[in-house]
Design a protein around this motif. Sequence first.
Motif, PDB file in Angstrom:
ATOM      1  N   HIS A  77      43.310  41.652  28.149  1.00 37.70           N
ATOM      2  CA  HIS A  77      44.296  41.683  28.966  1.00 37.70           C
ATOM      3  C   HIS A  77      44.427  40.912  30.144  1.00 37.70           C
ATOM      4  O   HIS A  77      43.294  40.478  30.456  1.00 37.70           O
ATOM      5  N   ARG A  78      45.604  40.219  30.631  1.00 39.40           N
ATOM      6  CA  ARG A  78      45.615  39.457  31.953  1.00 39.40           C
ATOM      7  C   ARG A  78      45.535  40.416  33.103  1.00 39.40           C
ATOM      8  O   ARG A  78      46.245  41.088  33.467  1.00 39.40           O
ATOM      9  N   VAL A  79      44.455  39.949  33.852  1.00 40.25           N
ATOM     10  CA  VAL A  79      43.988  40.894  34.999  1.00 40.25           C
ATOM     11  C   VAL A  79      43.693  40.245  36.152  1.00 40.25           C
ATOM     12  O   VAL A  79      43.059  38.830  36.196  1.00 40.25           O
ATOM     13  N   ARG A  80      44.084  40.648  37.231  1.00 45.35           N
ATOM     14  CA  ARG A  80      43.867  40.152  38.606  1.00 45.35           C
ATOM     15  C   ARG A  80      43.160  41.064  39.476  1.00 45.35           C
ATOM     16  O   ARG A  80      43.322  42.461  39.493  1.00 45.35           O
ATOM     17  N   TRP A  81      41.983  40.851  40.083  1.00 47.45           N
ATOM     18  CA  TRP A  81      41.350  41.368  41.245  1.00 47.45           C
ATOM     19  C   TRP A  81      41.800  40.956  42.681  1.00 47.45           C
ATOM     20  O   TRP A  81      41.511  39.716  42.847  1.00 47.45           O
ATOM     21  N   ILE A  82      42.080  41.857  43.392  1.00 51.75           N
ATOM     22  CA  ILE A  82      42.172  41.534  44.779  1.00 51.75           C
ATOM     23  C   ILE A  82      41.297  42.227  45.605  1.00 51.75           C
ATOM     24  O   ILE A  82      41.085  43.542  45.434  1.00 51.75           O
ATOM     25  N   GLY A  83      40.560  41.679  46.602  1.00 48.20           N
ATOM     26  CA  GLY A  83      39.727  42.367  47.522  1.00 48.20           C
ATOM     27  C   GLY A  83      39.395  41.415  48.694  1.00 48.20           C
ATOM     28  O   GLY A  83      40.103  40.579  48.902  1.00 48.20           O
ATOM     29  N   ARG A  84      38.353  41.598  49.490  1.00 48.07           N
ATOM     30  CA  ARG A  84      38.049  40.804  50.692  1.00 48.07           C
ATOM     31  C   ARG A  84      36.444  40.835  50.546  1.00 48.07           C
ATOM     32  O   ARG A  84      35.904  41.972  50.440  1.00 48.07           O
ATOM     33  N   VAL A  85      35.848  39.670  50.620  1.00 49.94           N
ATOM     34  CA  VAL A  85      34.331  39.619  50.346  1.00 49.94           C
ATOM     35  C   VAL A  85      34.006  38.608  51.987  1.00 49.94           C
ATOM     36  O   VAL A  85      34.892  37.848  52.448  1.00 49.94           O
ATOM     37  N   GLY A  86      32.643  38.580  52.195  1.00 52.45           N
ATOM     38  CA  GLY A  86      32.127  37.827  53.210  1.00 52.45           C
ATOM     39  C   GLY A  86      32.305  36.249  52.793  1.00 52.45           C
ATOM     40  O   GLY A  86      32.012  35.973  51.771  1.00 52.45           O
ATOM     41  N   ALA A  87      32.108  35.656  53.852  1.00 51.87           N
ATOM     42  CA  ALA A  87      31.963  34.013  53.565  1.00 51.87           C
ATOM     43  C   ALA A  87      30.449  33.786  53.463  1.00 51.87           C
ATOM     44  O   ALA A  87      29.857  33.079  54.314  1.00 51.87           O
ATOM     45  N   ASP A  88      29.695  34.377  52.486  1.00 53.02           N
ATOM     46  CA  ASP A  88      28.192  34.556  52.579  1.00 53.02           C
ATOM     47  C   ASP A  88      28.145  34.475  51.170  1.00 53.02           C
ATOM     48  O   ASP A  88      28.776  34.328  49.973  1.00 53.02           O
ATOM     49  N   GLY A  89      26.489  34.180  50.847  1.00 51.48           N
ATOM     50  CA  GLY A  89      26.223  34.050  49.343  1.00 51.48           C
ATOM     51  C   GLY A  89      26.426  35.363  48.700  1.00 51.48           C
ATOM     52  O   GLY A  89      26.423  35.070  47.391  1.00 51.48           O
ATOM     53  N   PHE A  90      26.408  36.496  49.144  1.00 53.64           N
ATOM     54  CA  PHE A  90      26.847  37.819  48.327  1.00 53.64           C
ATOM     55  C   PHE A  90      28.101  37.656  47.797  1.00 53.64           C
ATOM     56  O   PHE A  90      28.589  37.876  46.725  1.00 53.64           O
ATOM     57  N   GLY A  91      29.084  37.439  48.780  1.00 56.38           N
ATOM     58  CA  GLY A  91      30.380  37.244  48.502  1.00 56.38           C
ATOM     59  C   GLY A  91      30.566  36.086  47.078  1.00 56.38           C
ATOM     60  O   GLY A  91      31.332  36.177  46.265  1.00 56.38           O
ATOM     61  N   ASP A  92      29.874  34.845  47.209  1.00 57.00           N
ATOM     62  CA  ASP A  92      29.826  34.012  46.307  1.00 57.00           C
ATOM     63  C   ASP A  92      29.556  34.662  45.038  1.00 57.00           C
ATOM     64  O   ASP A  92      30.125  34.474  43.948  1.00 57.00           O
ATOM     65  N   HIS A  93      28.407  35.317  44.874  1.00 58.15           N
ATOM     66  CA  HIS A  93      28.006  36.076  43.867  1.00 58.15           C
ATOM     67  C   HIS A  93      29.074  37.019  43.207  1.00 58.15           C
ATOM     68  O   HIS A  93      29.236  36.987  41.983  1.00 58.15           O
ATOM     69  N   VAL A  94      29.847  37.777  44.176  1.00 60.36           N
ATOM     70  CA  VAL A  94      30.533  38.792  43.674  1.00 60.36           C
ATOM     71  C   VAL A  94      31.939  38.051  42.947  1.00 60.36           C
ATOM     72  O   VAL A  94      32.311  38.422  41.728  1.00 60.36           O
ATOM     73  N   LEU A  95      32.361  37.009  43.601  1.00 64.09           N
ATOM     74  CA  LEU A  95      33.489  35.957  43.035  1.00 64.09           C
ATOM     75  C   LEU A  95      33.262  35.531  41.594  1.00 64.09           C
ATOM     76  O   LEU A  95      33.676  35.544  40.700  1.00 64.09           O
ATOM     77  N   ALA A  96      31.910  34.941  41.639  1.00 64.67           N
ATOM     78  CA  ALA A  96      31.244  34.419  40.419  1.00 64.67           C
ATOM     79  C   ALA A  96      31.348  35.240  39.390  1.00 64.67           C
ATOM     80  O   ALA A  96      31.674  35.143  38.187  1.00 64.67           O
ATOM     81  N   GLU A  97      30.714  36.407  39.392  1.00 63.32           N
ATOM     82  CA  GLU A  97      30.547  37.208  38.483  1.00 63.32           C
ATOM     83  C   GLU A  97      31.844  38.017  37.900  1.00 63.32           C
ATOM     84  O   GLU A  97      32.109  38.289  36.565  1.00 63.32           O
ATOM     85  N   ILE A  98      32.950  38.259  38.860  1.00 60.85           N
ATOM     86  CA  ILE A  98      34.078  38.891  38.171  1.00 60.85           C
ATOM     87  C   ILE A  98      34.694  37.917  37.593  1.00 60.85           C
ATOM     88  O   ILE A  98      35.523  38.126  36.549  1.00 60.85           O
ATOM     89  N   ALA A  99      34.840  36.571  38.162  1.00 63.72           N
ATOM     90  CA  ALA A  99      35.482  35.573  37.396  1.00 63.72           C
ATOM     91  C   ALA A  99      34.920  35.320  36.139  1.00 63.72           C
ATOM     92  O   ALA A  99      35.686  34.883  35.104  1.00 63.72           O
ATOM     93  N   ALA A 100      33.704  35.252  35.918  1.00 63.72           N
ATOM     94  CA  ALA A 100      33.010  34.859  34.745  1.00 63.72           C
ATOM     95  C   ALA A 100      33.410  36.008  33.602  1.00 63.72           C
ATOM     96  O   ALA A 100      33.436  35.695  32.489  1.00 63.72           O
TER      97      ALA A 100
END
Length: 370
Positions: A77-100
């Motif tokens: 399915h075509r899916v979008r996730w909306i959230g808010r993360v910090g401008a930090d390394g953990f935020g980078d990891h969250v975005l990379a994992e979900i986008a992957a």
Amino acid sequence: MTMPTGPTAPAPDPASLPAARSVLPPDGAPWDAVCLGETMVVLRPEGPERLADAAVFTRGVGGAESNVACLLAGAGHRVRWIGRVGADGFGDHVLAEIAARGVDVSAVRRDPHRPTGVYFRTGGERCATSERPTDPGLAEVLYHRAGSAASAMSPATVDRSDAHSGRVLHLSGITAALSDGCRALLYELTAPRPGRPLLSFDVNHRVGLWRGRDPAVLLDLARRCDIVFVGADEARAAWGIDGVDALRSALPEPSVLVVKDGGRGATAHTVDGTVHVPAPSVEVIGPTGAGDAFAAGFLSATLRGLPLRARLRHGHLTAAAALTVPGDVAEPPDRALADHLAALDDAAWGRLRLGPDRTAGAGPHGRREP
């Protein structure tokens, strides 16, 4: 953190609620599903130790709504996730994992002043109370999410047009407990208005988040939605409501009310009647994420226009995929296999045994006994 009461968060008037809908909006929306909520970095002991004894942790990501998003994307399915993360390394990891996993994250905001939430979790079932578990079979869960970037979500920080850009908007009660702004956001997104997408709501009652506050807010929000998922155990804990029929009496507004009762199965109430599907036997490897997986399987089948019994069976099959692997998010079952298993007659479904064996890139095989 104090939740607003009185006129800022009124219980909805049933007459003001939109008419119950069982049909999806036309397939012309940019996304099949939009999922909105907090995702955190999760740190698990590498072995079976308790948190006090663990020296090495394995990093992952976990969030009820993003778990659903990842599973739906994995199901095609075509899916979008909306959230808010910090401008930090953990935020980078969250975005990379979900986008992957094939999920669009372009509407996620980075907060330069607040951190990405983190939690620690051992293996085992989640404790049903807010107390530290003494049973070694129950999971220790330790959150560091107070003041997180996600808690700053509000109607002012989330674009409603982004949230309403799918055929389905999936929300959960966890978001309502994060802050006053998050609660106001859920009331805004579930307000009756023309062109609103089909609203899916997983109650997801977390005892610790509602300590000292009234979880009747979750009942209010559920009444404003079209598809509602609730566990029989959490309904008793949150609202003191016991039994499938009593729950439907308390929640007559949703077009589809799905009541999950662990290994006993799930029951769906609709305007056309009630359907119960027993859960198949599952060889459990990790108990985390089964509720999110059930919602994803049910929503995937809904997006495909499958009948109600098949939706419940796809929910069970996707939950089994989560139960037969460690971690929060599994790969969804292979669609052809899941369709085959969902079409079994009742006797064959009752003999179904699901385990962790896999084909390449596919979910759990069903081992049918004669």
